[in-house]
Design an enzyme around this catalytic site. Structure first.
Site: not given
Ligand code: 5GP
Ligand code: ZN
Length: 113
Positions: A30-31, A86, A92-94, A99, A101
Site C-alpha cells: 500500500d502506498i 472495505n 472506507g472503500q476508496s 482488494h 488489506h
C-alpha cells in the site's frame, strides 16, 4: 470512462511494489501504509467490490485468503495480522477494484475506527 487505478498497476502502467503474484492475483504494498506491513491482495480480474461477487468467484476469494496466509508468513514474518475488505464508501472503500488489506507488525484495537 475513468481508468481503474489497480487495473493500471496490474498492467504495469503505474508502478507498484509487488510482493507476490499468481495466475489470478497480484499483491503489492500500500502506498500509504497503516502498519509496518500493509499489503494489498488484488484479483487481476476487475471486480468492483464484495458486492459484485458471484458464485463463480468463490475459488478466487479462497485464493485471496490463502495468499494472505502465505504473505503473512513471508512478508509479515509470521506475526499476528488483520485482513480487511472495505466495502462501500461509508466503510472506507476508496478504490473500486476488489482488494484485501493485509496488515501486520503492530498491535490492533477492536472495534476498528
Ligand atoms: P480502500 O480504501 O479502497 O479499502 O483501499 C485502497 C488502498 O489503496 C488505500 O489503502 C490506499 O492507500 C491505496 N492506494 C491508493 N492509491 C495507491 C497507489 O497508487 N499505489 C498503491 N500501491 N496503493 C494505493
Ligand atoms: Zn480495476
Amino acid at each position: 470512462m475513468s481508468k481503474c487505478l489497480f487495473c493500471e498497476i496490474i498492467a504495469g502502467r503505474i508502478p507498484g511494489e509487488m510482493v507476490g503474484q499468481t495466475d489470478s492475483l497480484v499483491a503489492f504494498r500500500d502506498i500509504n501504509p497503516q502498519a509496518p506491513v500493509h499489503v494489498l491482495i488484488v484479483p487481476k480480474e476487475h471486480i468492483e467490490s464484495m458486492r459484485s461477487l458471484e458464485k463463480k468467484h468463490a475459488p478466487l476469494v479462497g485464493e485471496m485468503a490463502l495468499m494472505a496466509q502465505q504473505l503473512a508468513e513471508d512478508v509479515g514474518y509470521g506475526q499476528d495480522y488483520r485482513l480487511v475488505m472495505n466495502t462501500g464508501i461509508n466503510a472506507g472503500q476508496s478504490v473500486f477494484h476488489l482488494h484485501m488489506h493485509l496488515l501486520s507488525g503492530r498491535d490492533f484495537t477492536w472495534p476498528p475506527g
